[in-house]
Design a protein around this motif. Structure first.
Motif, PDB file in Angstrom:
ATOM      1  N   SER A 257       0.817  -1.218   0.000  1.00  0.00           N
ATOM      2  CA  SER A 257       0.000   0.000   0.000  1.00  0.00           C
ATOM      3  C   SER A 257       0.844   1.259   0.000  1.00  0.00           C
TER       4      SER A 257
ATOM      5  N   THR B 153      -6.136   1.599  -0.195  1.00  0.00           N
ATOM      6  CA  THR B 153      -6.461   1.608   1.230  1.00  0.00           C
ATOM      7  C   THR B 153      -7.509   2.691   1.466  1.00  0.00           C
TER       8      THR B 153
ATOM      9  N   ASN C  36      -0.709   7.361   2.066  1.00  0.00           N
ATOM     10  CA  ASN C  36       0.181   6.385   1.438  1.00  0.00           C
ATOM     11  C   ASN C  36       0.954   7.003   0.270  1.00  0.00           C
TER      12      ASN C  36
END
Length: 302
Positions: free
Chosen positions: A253, A285, A291
């Protein structure tokens, strides 16, 4: 180089499944410096409000000739720049194109391209249906960014031995469709090796989107050694490079340590004066911006 990192929109899949709007995420990521965005087809997109807009647009296409639809696409962007949409109000489906113009207003500072899964490596069962799918996709790609339209195909279905002549013929036919719509046409390496995909793309007269992560199997072995690919590719063959990381746990991720050597990729691109875009494609996610920002910081440190 990595300060101009963009994204592939399937990283938003979980958030959009939870109700987040495509255009809100687009604006948020753009405000955080992710200016290049590849709109990736998929259920997450089609089940969203933006997917509903796309479906209505695809249906409306049938009421216009190719030339008429191109004029409308150009007018949507021109009217946004001029802050004026009177010409669009006179067309069929005026309410729909008003919605499109509002979306374009939000995307005005971005570069949007379009990508979808399509079995380009196989001989089509129904050539007419196959052609129509590409025509529709090209029109969507042009609408998203008339000044730098791009359509990318990735084949996730074809397995086994590849009929290279059939694949090349498909690419040449696809590239020839809608000649009055200026466009970059590209394919991506997926199940097949990057070296083979590059060979077919060059023979078919189209560009390559390269994703080194797709070269790695779950155990870290490769479909083809990255050095083999980099030894064969010319920067002019490439239009986009995707970045995600893979370990034995699968695609991550966030970009970090794993099978893919991002520093080596950066060196290859810089030494070849690469001018295409760089797109982040992390596993989705519910906090994709966090991220993405951490991934960009990691890549900047390479």
């Amino acid at each position: 180089m990595f300060e101009r990192l963009g994204i592939v929109t399937n990283i938003w899949a979980k958030e959009m499944e939870n109700g987040a709007r495509f255009d809100d995420l687009m604006v948020e990521f753009g405000a955080n410096g992710f200016k290049d965005m590849e709109v990736r087809e998929g259920d997450y997109l089609r089940n969203s409000e933006f997917g509903n807009l796309i479906q209505k647009l695809e249906e409306a296409m049938l009421d216009f000739t190719d030339a008429e639809f191109k004029i409308i696409c150009d007018a949507v962007w021109d009217s946004t720049a001029a802050n004026e949409s009177s010409d669009l109000n006179k067309t069929k489906h005026a309410a729909l194109f008003k919605e499109i113009a509002e979306f374009v207003r939000k995307a005005a500072e971005l570069t949007l391209s379009y990508a979808m899964s399509h079995p380009w490596l196989s001989t089509p069962v129904d050539s007419e249906t196959d052609t129509q799918k590409i025509v529709i996709a090209k029109k969507l790609a042009y609408l998203l960014c008339p000044s730098r339209a791009r359509l990318r195909l990735v084949d996730l279905d074809t397995e086994g031995e590849i009929d290279e002549n059939a694949a090349i013929a498909n690419l040449k036919r696809y590239a020839s469709l809608l000649p009055d719509y200026p466009m970059i046409f590209a394919v991506e390496n997926a199940r097949q090796s990057a070296t083979l995909t590059l060979k077919l793309a060059v023979a078919g007269g189209v560009k390559l989107t390269y994703d080194e992560t797709n070269t790695y199997r779950a155990d870290g072995t490769t479909l083809n050694p990255p050095e083999e690919f980099w030894g064969n590719v010319k920067m002019d063959n490439l239009t986009s490079v995707h970045f995600k990381q893979k370990t034995e746990a699968g695609v991550l991720s966030e970009v970090g340590d794993g099978y893919v050597d991002f520093k080596a990729i950066k060196q290859h691109l810089q030494s070849g004066d690469y001018t295409g875009d760089l797109l982040l494609e992390n596993a989705p996610t519910t906090h994709s911006l966090v991220n993405a920002l951490k991934s960009r910081d990691y890549l900047l440190g390479c």
